[in-house]
Write a protein that holds these residues in place. Structure first.
Motif, PDB file in Angstrom:
ATOM      1  N   PRO A   1       0.780  -1.251   0.000  1.00  0.00           N
ATOM      2  CA  PRO A   1       0.000   0.000   0.000  1.00  0.00           C
ATOM      3  C   PRO A   1       0.808   1.295   0.000  1.00  0.00           C
ATOM      4  O   PRO A   1       0.294   2.342  -0.413  1.00  0.00           O
ATOM      5  N   ASN A   2       2.053   1.259   0.487  1.00  0.00           N
ATOM      6  CA  ASN A   2       2.777   2.514   0.723  1.00  0.00           C
ATOM      7  C   ASN A   2       3.431   3.054  -0.555  1.00  0.00           C
ATOM      8  O   ASN A   2       4.643   3.225  -0.648  1.00  0.00           O
ATOM      9  N   ILE A   3       2.589   3.309  -1.551  1.00  0.00           N
ATOM     10  CA  ILE A   3       3.064   3.745  -2.866  1.00  0.00           C
ATOM     11  C   ILE A   3       2.453   5.106  -3.185  1.00  0.00           C
ATOM     12  O   ILE A   3       1.236   5.297  -3.109  1.00  0.00           O
ATOM     13  N   ALA A   4       3.297   6.068  -3.535  1.00  0.00           N
ATOM     14  CA  ALA A   4       2.823   7.378  -3.998  1.00  0.00           C
ATOM     15  C   ALA A   4       3.372   7.610  -5.407  1.00  0.00           C
ATOM     16  O   ALA A   4       4.341   6.963  -5.820  1.00  0.00           O
ATOM     17  N   THR A   5       2.728   8.515  -6.142  1.00  0.00           N
ATOM     18  CA  THR A   5       3.209   8.830  -7.491  1.00  0.00           C
ATOM     19  C   THR A   5       3.527  10.317  -7.597  1.00  0.00           C
ATOM     20  O   THR A   5       2.979  11.135  -6.852  1.00  0.00           O
ATOM     21  N   TYR A   6       4.408  10.646  -8.530  1.00  0.00           N
ATOM     22  CA  TYR A   6       4.807  12.048  -8.704  1.00  0.00           C
ATOM     23  C   TYR A   6       5.150  12.286 -10.167  1.00  0.00           C
ATOM     24  O   TYR A   6       5.997  11.602 -10.756  1.00  0.00           O
ATOM     25  N   ILE A   7       4.456  13.250 -10.754  1.00  0.00           N
ATOM     26  CA  ILE A   7       4.771  13.720 -12.110  1.00  0.00           C
ATOM     27  C   ILE A   7       5.207  15.175 -11.981  1.00  0.00           C
ATOM     28  O   ILE A   7       4.473  15.994 -11.421  1.00  0.00           O
ATOM     29  N   PRO A   8       6.390  15.542 -12.452  1.00  0.00           N
ATOM     30  CA  PRO A   8       6.814  16.945 -12.327  1.00  0.00           C
ATOM     31  C   PRO A   8       5.950  17.869 -13.179  1.00  0.00           C
ATOM     32  O   PRO A   8       5.420  17.461 -14.218  1.00  0.00           O
ATOM     33  N   ASP A   9       5.803  19.088 -12.728  1.00  0.00           N
ATOM     34  CA  ASP A   9       5.062  20.090 -13.489  1.00  0.00           C
ATOM     35  C   ASP A   9       5.924  20.551 -14.670  1.00  0.00           C
ATOM     36  O   ASP A   9       7.073  20.968 -14.499  1.00  0.00           O
ATOM     37  N   ARG A  10       5.359  20.448 -15.859  1.00  0.00           N
ATOM     38  CA  ARG A  10       6.116  20.766 -17.071  1.00  0.00           C
ATOM     39  C   ARG A  10       6.695  22.180 -17.034  1.00  0.00           C
ATOM     40  O   ARG A  10       7.785  22.430 -17.535  1.00  0.00           O
ATOM     41  N   TYR A  11       5.971  23.108 -16.419  1.00  0.00           N
ATOM     42  CA  TYR A  11       6.363  24.512 -16.479  1.00  0.00           C
ATOM     43  C   TYR A  11       7.186  24.939 -15.272  1.00  0.00           C
ATOM     44  O   TYR A  11       8.138  25.700 -15.393  1.00  0.00           O
TER      45      TYR A  11
ATOM     46  N   ASP B   1      12.392  16.960  -2.749  1.00  0.00           N
ATOM     47  CA  ASP B   1      11.942  17.605  -1.502  1.00  0.00           C
ATOM     48  C   ASP B   1      10.576  17.071  -1.071  1.00  0.00           C
ATOM     49  O   ASP B   1      10.318  16.879   0.124  1.00  0.00           O
ATOM     50  N   TYR B   2       9.709  16.833  -2.032  1.00  0.00           N
ATOM     51  CA  TYR B   2       8.394  16.252  -1.728  1.00  0.00           C
ATOM     52  C   TYR B   2       8.577  14.883  -1.060  1.00  0.00           C
ATOM     53  O   TYR B   2       7.918  14.567  -0.063  1.00  0.00           O
ATOM     54  N   ALA B   3       9.497  14.086  -1.603  1.00  0.00           N
ATOM     55  CA  ALA B   3       9.763  12.773  -1.019  1.00  0.00           C
ATOM     56  C   ALA B   3      10.307  12.919   0.400  1.00  0.00           C
ATOM     57  O   ALA B   3       9.881  12.207   1.331  1.00  0.00           O
ATOM     58  N   ASP B   4      11.224  13.846   0.576  1.00  0.00           N
ATOM     59  CA  ASP B   4      11.838  14.061   1.884  1.00  0.00           C
ATOM     60  C   ASP B   4      10.790  14.504   2.913  1.00  0.00           C
ATOM     61  O   ASP B   4      10.746  14.012   4.048  1.00  0.00           O
ATOM     62  N   ASP B   5       9.900  15.413   2.497  1.00  0.00           N
ATOM     63  CA  ASP B   5       8.871  15.930   3.400  1.00  0.00           C
ATOM     64  C   ASP B   5       7.848  14.861   3.791  1.00  0.00           C
ATOM     65  O   ASP B   5       7.175  14.973   4.814  1.00  0.00           O
ATOM     66  N   ASN B   6       7.717  13.827   2.946  1.00  0.00           N
ATOM     67  CA  ASN B   6       6.689  12.814   3.182  1.00  0.00           C
ATOM     68  C   ASN B   6       7.256  11.462   3.630  1.00  0.00           C
ATOM     69  O   ASN B   6       6.579  10.438   3.540  1.00  0.00           O
ATOM     70  N   GLY B   7       8.474  11.483   4.122  1.00  0.00           N
ATOM     71  CA  GLY B   7       9.053  10.266   4.683  1.00  0.00           C
ATOM     72  C   GLY B   7       9.276   9.158   3.672  1.00  0.00           C
ATOM     73  O   GLY B   7       9.194   7.972   3.997  1.00  0.00           O
TER      74      GLY B   7
END
Length: 562
Positions: free
Chosen positions: A105-115, A127-133
């Motif tokens: 279950p401990n799966i998150a996804t991340y797509i960078p913002d093109r702009y 940083d998002y990964a770091d902030d969310n453990g």
């Protein structure tokens, strides 16, 4: 248009293969041109099988990648699936995340913002990964050159697994595993996988580790086929196997997100071409106009009603995308004209307010008018960002490498690339790129080519011949739909132009005593004079089916006449 007849294989080889397969010599010729010389190779070509897929553990670092993921699962770590915002990236993220979520279950996804973040691994994403453990990031369709980003993550005790298919630089990132069949020290038997294809090899290895078989992974192949089609990778080897079985999934039991996009189409059976022109642009539109997360949400949604809502949003993004790319293409063509650059060896254009999400499409559109290597720039933050597209047989990546002194960064492959530079370096880069292309491109490559597989008579075309040609599918680079030439044909006198602006050509052609065939030539109306008064002409065409009022007949899809 430049007509190029492919070299004929030796008569002896044609005869041998024709007898071995019990097919006409025209079919044997087409197979030999595709590198298929033996009965066994032909069997694999005509009957692709999932058992033909290679062992994923043959890929360098695959054992390390699987070990690190299994360790993360065993120790209850949070895992982030990171991918590019185009079709290849968003399908890859959807693939790997939806597979892992079936048992963890401990799966998150991340797509960078093109702009905001641009292409590839971003500091914001780390940083998002770091902030969310999150302690493990699996990067898909990007990362092969992200040396500094991976080092930045390591300082924060975040490990990376890179799954990429782009050309590596001189050094590789210091990741836990780097899966890329284009690594020089990787001896995986097939190096033309797309990013989602590399992601599929990863889940294939994970599945093998869990005593699952390839049959358990068939439901994921609709995503892989979509990525293969959209990324224009060679339709050979593993890509052809994955695309064939993925198309079967799309046509029989697609995931709700894909079903929502195609359920209102009149076509009963979708081909790879349909995926390229119908499914892929809609998935791409999310990242181009809004955010790639919309595409991942659509492709990982398993409730059809919810998927239909997501699909209707994406339909709006796609309509906006069409308007933008039409407007920007017109502005770019005007810029070329105003700058008196119609006769250069390259097209390089820039306007600061062009929408970054469609500049790649615009580059392709410009090639339709001015056939040469093309780069379209726009403003992105304090830098300029660009998409590049090439013409057939010219390696634009090498030309960028030779002009790299003026670039901040670049990446891509032979026919498509992206880059950034400082605004003050734009003119210097533009001049250098023109100089490099002028020195290295063969003049013939500046004229669009139609590669003709074989000259045949219209009498050679019948239902059996076409049934065998259908088995050459799925078509794509290095396995394109066969193109034929017939000489001294003539229209029976009923030729006419069609379309809103009468831009298309409709003929009924014969050759000597042959049966007649309906023929349609899109964009060829200006050549109708060549067919009048039953004058003989040469035609280049592919063969397809036309369905009208429930009746199906063979027709010729004209590519050019002269």
């Amino acid at each position: 248009m430049r007509w190029t007849i492919k070299p004929k294989p030796s008569e002896e080889k044609v005869k041998e293969l024709s007898q071995a397969l019990n097919v006409e010599q025209n079919i044997a010729t087409l197979l030999l041109q595709r590198g298929i010389e033996t009965y066994e190779e032909a069997r694999q070509f005509f009957r692709p099988n999932l058992d033909d897929l290679h062992d994923p553990y043959l890929m360098k670092d695959m054992d390390k990648a699987v070990f690190r993921i299994e360790k993360a699962i065993a120790e209850n770590e949070n895992i982030l699936i990171f991918g590019d915002y185009d079709v290849d990236g968003t399908t890859a993220v959807s693939l790997v995340s939806s597979y892992l979520k079936t048992y963890y279950p401990n799966i998150a996804t991340y797509i960078p913002d093109r702009y905001d973040e641009g292409y590839g691994i971003s500091y914001k994403g780390i940083d998002y990964a770091d902030d969310n453990g999150i302690s493990l990031i699996i990067a898909l369709d990007c990362g092969i050159k992200s040396i500094d980003h991976v080092a930045y993550a390591k300082e924060r005790n975040i490990d990376f697994i890179i799954c990429d298919h782009h050309r590596p630089g001189e050094f590789l990132p210091d990741a836990m595993a780097v899966l890329d069949p284009k690594r020089e020290d990787c001896h995986y038997p097939y190096d033309e996988l797309c990013g989602c294809g590399v992601g599929f090899k990863l889940i294939q290895a994970l599945a093998k580790n869990r005593n699952q078989t390839i049959v358990d992974l068939i439901p994921y192949l609709d995503l892989v086929a979509t990525a293969i089609a959209a990324d224009i990778v060679p339709m050979t080897g593993e890509n052809r196997v994955l695309a064939k079985f993925g198309l079967e999934v799309i046509n029989t039991n697609p995931r709700p997100g894909i079903q929502a996009m195609i359920q209102n189409l009149k076509r009963k059976v979708l081909t790879i071409t349909d995926v390229v022109f119908i499914v892929a642009p809609r998935i791409n539109a999310a990242g181009r106009i809004k955010h790639g997360n919309y595409a991942v949400e659509l492709l990982t949604e398993f409730d059809l009603a919810q998927a239909e809502e997501f699909a209707s949003q994406i339909e709006i993004f796609n309509a906006d995308r069409k308007d933008l790319d039409k407007q920007i293409t017109q502005e770019a063509l005007l810029q070329i004209e105003n700058n008196l650059e119609e006769n250069k060896f390259t097209t390089v254009v820039y306007q600061e307010d062009w929408h970054k999400g469609v500049i790649g499409i615009v580059a392709s559109r410009l090639i339709e008018t001015h056939y040469r290597p093309t780069i379209v720039f726009t403003k992105s933050g304090d830098k300029l960002a660009a998409s590049a597209r090439s013409v057939k047989d010219f390696d634009i990546y090498n030309a960028l490498e030779a002009s790299a002194e003026h670039l901040e960064q670049f990446g891509g492959h032979m026919y498509a690339a992206g880059m950034t530079l400082k605004e003050e370096n734009y003119e210097a880069f533009k001049n250098k790129f023109e100089e490099i292309v002028k020195q290295t491109i063969h003049p013939d490559l500046l004229t669009p080519e139609i590669a003709v597989d074989a000259e045949i008579d219209l009498n050679d075309i019948n239902d059996k011949f076409f049934r065998i040609l259908k088995q050459f599918e799925p078509f794509g680079p290095q396995n394109m739909a066969p193109v034929f030439m017939s000489k001294e044909v003539n229209d029976t006198g009923y030729g006419k132009t069609l379309g809103k602006e009468e831009e298309h050509l409709r003929l009924f052609i014969k050759q000597k005593n042959s049966s007649g065939f309906a023929a349609i030539g899109f964009g060829l109306a200006e050549k109708i004079h060549l067919t009048e008064k039953q004058k003989p002409f040469d035609a280049v065409y592919s063969i397809d089916e036309n369905e009208w009022n429930g009746a199906v007949s063979l027709q010729l899809r004209l590519r050019d006449i002269r």
